[in-house]
Write a protein that holds these residues in place. Structure first.
Motif, PDB file in Angstrom:
ATOM      1  N   ARG A  19       0.814  -1.217   0.000  1.00  0.00           N
ATOM      2  CA  ARG A  19       0.000   0.000   0.000  1.00  0.00           C
ATOM      3  C   ARG A  19       0.849   1.268   0.000  1.00  0.00           C
ATOM      4  N   LEU A  20       2.115   1.145   0.299  1.00  0.00           N
ATOM      5  CA  LEU A  20       2.960   2.332   0.466  1.00  0.00           C
ATOM      6  C   LEU A  20       3.182   3.037  -0.865  1.00  0.00           C
ATOM      7  N   PRO A  21       3.108   4.366  -0.886  1.00  0.00           N
ATOM      8  CA  PRO A  21       3.495   5.099  -2.093  1.00  0.00           C
ATOM      9  C   PRO A  21       5.002   4.986  -2.307  1.00  0.00           C
ATOM     10  N   ARG A  22       5.436   5.346  -3.500  1.00  0.00           N
ATOM     11  CA  ARG A  22       6.836   5.125  -3.862  1.00  0.00           C
ATOM     12  C   ARG A  22       7.812   5.933  -3.025  1.00  0.00           C
ATOM     13  N   ASP A  23       7.371   7.059  -2.484  1.00  0.00           N
ATOM     14  CA  ASP A  23       8.294   7.902  -1.726  1.00  0.00           C
ATOM     15  C   ASP A  23       8.354   7.539  -0.250  1.00  0.00           C
ATOM     16  N   ARG A  24       7.745   6.422   0.135  1.00  0.00           N
ATOM     17  CA  ARG A  24       7.786   5.993   1.532  1.00  0.00           C
ATOM     18  C   ARG A  24       8.328   4.580   1.619  1.00  0.00           C
ATOM     19  N   ASN A  25       9.098   4.334   2.669  1.00  0.00           N
ATOM     20  CA  ASN A  25       9.674   3.003   2.853  1.00  0.00           C
ATOM     21  C   ASN A  25       9.228   2.371   4.159  1.00  0.00           C
ATOM     22  N   GLU A  26       8.956   3.189   5.184  1.00  0.00           N
ATOM     23  CA  GLU A  26       8.594   2.661   6.497  1.00  0.00           C
ATOM     24  C   GLU A  26       7.109   2.341   6.583  1.00  0.00           C
ATOM     25  N   LEU A  27       6.805   1.237   7.247  1.00  0.00           N
ATOM     26  CA  LEU A  27       5.408   0.898   7.532  1.00  0.00           C
ATOM     27  C   LEU A  27       4.904   1.754   8.679  1.00  0.00           C
ATOM     28  N   SER A  28       3.666   2.185   8.592  1.00  0.00           N
ATOM     29  CA  SER A  28       3.028   2.917   9.679  1.00  0.00           C
ATOM     30  C   SER A  28       1.711   2.238  10.040  1.00  0.00           C
ATOM     31  N   PRO A  29       1.123   2.575  11.203  1.00  0.00           N
ATOM     32  CA  PRO A  29       0.029   1.774  11.756  1.00  0.00           C
ATOM     33  C   PRO A  29      -1.181   1.559  10.851  1.00  0.00           C
ATOM     34  N   PHE A  30      -1.688   2.618  10.177  1.00  0.00           N
ATOM     35  CA  PHE A  30      -2.932   2.388   9.439  1.00  0.00           C
ATOM     36  C   PHE A  30      -2.715   1.492   8.228  1.00  0.00           C
ATOM     37  N   TYR A  31      -1.472   1.470   7.679  1.00  0.00           N
ATOM     38  CA  TYR A  31      -1.188   0.524   6.597  1.00  0.00           C
ATOM     39  C   TYR A  31      -1.213  -0.914   7.125  1.00  0.00           C
ATOM     40  N   VAL A  32      -0.727  -1.111   8.352  1.00  0.00           N
ATOM     41  CA  VAL A  32      -0.746  -2.450   8.939  1.00  0.00           C
ATOM     42  C   VAL A  32      -2.185  -2.903   9.173  1.00  0.00           C
ATOM     43  N   LEU A  33      -3.068  -1.995   9.576  1.00  0.00           N
ATOM     44  CA  LEU A  33      -4.484  -2.351   9.717  1.00  0.00           C
ATOM     45  C   LEU A  33      -5.029  -2.901   8.399  1.00  0.00           C
ATOM     46  N   LEU A  34      -4.725  -2.227   7.302  1.00  0.00           N
ATOM     47  CA  LEU A  34      -5.184  -2.702   5.995  1.00  0.00           C
ATOM     48  C   LEU A  34      -4.559  -4.047   5.659  1.00  0.00           C
ATOM     49  N   GLY A  35      -3.282  -4.218   6.034  1.00  0.00           N
ATOM     50  CA  GLY A  35      -2.625  -5.494   5.785  1.00  0.00           C
ATOM     51  C   GLY A  35      -3.275  -6.628   6.555  1.00  0.00           C
ATOM     52  N   LEU A  36      -3.675  -6.378   7.793  1.00  0.00           N
ATOM     53  CA  LEU A  36      -4.342  -7.418   8.591  1.00  0.00           C
ATOM     54  C   LEU A  36      -5.675  -7.817   7.959  1.00  0.00           C
ATOM     55  N   LEU A  37      -6.388  -6.841   7.395  1.00  0.00           N
ATOM     56  CA  LEU A  37      -7.661  -7.158   6.743  1.00  0.00           C
ATOM     57  C   LEU A  37      -7.462  -7.990   5.479  1.00  0.00           C
ATOM     58  N   SER A  38      -6.250  -7.952   4.914  1.00  0.00           N
ATOM     59  CA  SER A  38      -5.989  -8.751   3.713  1.00  0.00           C
ATOM     60  C   SER A  38      -5.854 -10.232   4.029  1.00  0.00           C
ATOM     61  N   GLU A  39      -5.779 -10.589   5.325  1.00  0.00           N
ATOM     62  CA  GLU A  39      -5.748 -11.989   5.765  1.00  0.00           C
ATOM     63  C   GLU A  39      -7.080 -12.286   6.468  1.00  0.00           C
ATOM     64  N   PRO A  40      -8.172 -12.455   5.721  1.00  0.00           N
ATOM     65  CA  PRO A  40      -9.512 -12.494   6.323  1.00  0.00           C
ATOM     66  C   PRO A  40      -9.734 -13.634   7.314  1.00  0.00           C
ATOM     67  N   GLU A  41      -8.909 -14.678   7.247  1.00  0.00           N
ATOM     68  CA  GLU A  41      -9.104 -15.806   8.155  1.00  0.00           C
ATOM     69  C   GLU A  41      -8.257 -15.698   9.419  1.00  0.00           C
ATOM     70  N   CYS A  42      -7.427 -14.661   9.502  1.00  0.00           N
ATOM     71  CA  CYS A  42      -6.562 -14.550  10.692  1.00  0.00           C
ATOM     72  C   CYS A  42      -7.354 -14.016  11.878  1.00  0.00           C
TER      73      CYS A  42
END
Length: 553
Positions: A19-42
């Protein structure tokens, strides 16, 4: 810090990286929330689903989290670097789960627990949406065989509520870096000193946190104290609780029977907080000095915490009721108390430029003072320094010598601490690109008021943390006086009203016609320019604004 992740957690973090734009390298919290939703069975996705949190709700709260054309796909291999906020969140989850085996990998539920426990925007939002970190912790401990009663998934979701979720104390189990030169009784004596100082520091910051949370209702200061408690626990990690308890000997402690007459005297709630922030500083100094014998890294972390405690003391002093401060033997000068008392009661703040002749400038200022304006700010970026200083001194004379002596209008200089000092202004107002509060304080000293313009709740929190005396909030509406690219608007005022207890003035395009919208956010102080100065009758305009604000207070 390096973490090990389960395969599902790794997939979620890789999805977040995508989800990160090209000018960002570090993960931040709201991106991790979206990442967790990408694993619907977790497990984490199930908790989010039960709290009615999906991608759409996250996108509404953080529009910048939308997938963009420039987004990069998730990359297999090492997980992307974590932002400092995310690092603190995951570390907080580990501190909560310190009874778990240290070989335990971070699973998706651990990641969500870290996010929900943190006091940043994502953590506060998750708790407001009903995610209960305490119930999550208990359920995780049960899954890993810790003695907790199982909690069904439905019980991990509370009714949404605003108060901060409390956390439970932790017992650290990190192996100490014991100084090999310390043996036998010498090691016990050192551990007794560090244990006592650690206990005093933890107790002191908890008392201060209770004060800012329940007496001041200040969410920003509560979050700062809460973070300080977590950081103190992390700093003391080299001291295992087992070793501390083994060395502890309260029964034979000679200090428990010693006291002074003033120990049982506190003037008011603010005095309790002031005494405990001093206790915190003293305890951290002891931890720092004796900690050097055990672990220099621990000592250094305690030193940094002590510096933060000095800043906390300044913030608490700014919140202290002026009557209580003036009654104390250690109070600062009465002139400072008068300024802060006047600021606390101020409701109407008007910004002037100095382009009129000096006679016209003074006449306008006197008219506004007579009309009942509480604060006058001199703001003019066109005048040369000499003329600006002349106008500042004229405004200082007008506010000092004209008007009611018991309700003296405050004079604030915009942007320029040097001219504020030379003109003996009551304060200076700083923008986001001007000098910092700390730099201005070095020039002006502790008695001068310092205000800060803020355009988001994050900037408002930072201004509180920096030790500002008051805030400007805005721009609220489009203004003919000053141009802005965007407008935080009324929502920002609502956020600040709910969270910030420093005096705060809404600014930007406020008129008699729309001031009720401002008042309905909970903000009862406004800063004006054109709505007064360009009115056909500025005196009458002030009267109309004052009537609105008085009726709302």
């Amino acid at each position: 810090m390096t973490y090990q992740y389960t395969p599902a957690a790794e997939r979620a973090l890789h999805a977040a990286a995508g989800r990160l734009p090209r000018d960002r390298n570090e993960l931040s919290p709201f991106y991790v929330l979206l990442g967790l939703l990408s694993e619907p069975e977790c497990r984490a996705a199930k908790v989010l689903e039960a709290a009615a949190i999906d991608e759409e709700t996250i996108h509404r709260r953080w529009p910048e989290a939308e997938v963009r054309d420039s987004a990069k796909p998730g990359i297999a291999g090492a997980v992307r670097p974590l932002s400092l906020e995310l690092e603190n969140a995951f570390h907080g989850a580990i501190l909560r789960l310190d009874e778990n085996p240290r070989t335990c990998q971070l699973a998706t539920e651990h990641l969500l627990l870290g996010l929900a426990t943190d006091d940043g925007d994502v953590g506060l939002w998750l708790r407001d949406r009903g995610v209960n970190p305490d119930a999550m912790e208990a359920e995780i401990c049960d899954r890993y065989g810790i003695d907790h009663s199982p909690i069904p998934l439905a019980d991990m979701i509370d009714e949404p509520s605003l108060p901060l979720a409390d956390d439970r104390s932790t017992e650290l189990a990190v192996a100490p870096k014991a100084n090999s030169l310390l043996v036998g009784s010498a090691e016990v004596r050192l551990l007794r000193i560090l244990d006592a100082a650690g206990n005093r520091a933890g107790e002191a910051v908890r008392v201060v946190e209770d004060y800012v949370r329940f007496a001041l209702d200040d969410r920003a200061l509560t979050a700062l104290c809460k973070q300080m408690r977590h950081d103190l626990a992390s700093a003391l990690a080299p001291l295992t609780m087992k070793a501390r308890l083994a060395a502890r000997d309260t029964i034979h402690d000679v200090g428990t029977e010693l006291s002074t007459p003033t120990e049982m005297i506190r003037l008011d709630l603010a005095d309790v907080a002031a005494a405990n922030v001093r206790r915190l500083q003293e305890s951290l100094r002891s931890l720092e000095e004796f900690g050097k014998v055990l672990d220099p890294v621990m000592a250094s972390r305690c030193e940094q915490l002590r510096y933060r405690a000095y800043t906390l003391q300044r913030q608490l002093d700014a919140q202290t009721p002026t009557a209580a401060r003036a009654a104390r033997p250690y109070s600062i000068e009465s002139d400072d108390c008068s300024r802060r008392a006047r600021l606390a009661s101020a409701a109407l703040y008007v910004l002037l430029d100095g382009r009129e002749s000096e006679a016209s400038f003074v006449a306008i200022a006197r008219s506004l003072i007579e009309a009942g304006v509480d604060v006058l700010q001199l703001r003019d970026k066109q005048l040369d320094d000499r003329t600006l200083l002349t106008r500042a001194r004229a405004l200082r004379a007008a506010t000092r010598d004209f008007g009611h002596p018991d309700r003296r209008t405050l004079f604030i200089m915009n942007d320029r601490p040097d001219l504020a000092l030379l003109s003996e202004a009551d304060g200076v107002h700083l923008g986001q690109e001007e000098l910092t509060v700390d730099a201005a304080r070095r020039i002006l000293g502790p008695q001068t008021l310092i205000g800060v313009s803020t355009h988001s709740i994050e900037q408002a929190r930072q201004a509180v943390a920096d030790g500002a005396d008051y805030l400007g909030l805005g721009p609220t509406f489009p203004s003919k006086t000053k141009q802005f690219d965007n407008f935080p608007g009324l929502e920002f005022l609502r956020q600040a009203s709910a969270e910030i207890t420093l005096p705060a003035f809404a600014i930007g395009g406020i008129t008699v016609e729309n001031i009720d919208e401002v008042i309905n956010t909970g903000i009862r102080k406004v800063a004006l320019s054109g709505a007064v100065l360009k009115a056909a009758d500025p005196h009458a305009a002030v009267a109309r604004f004052r009537a609105k604000l008085i009726a709302a207070s």
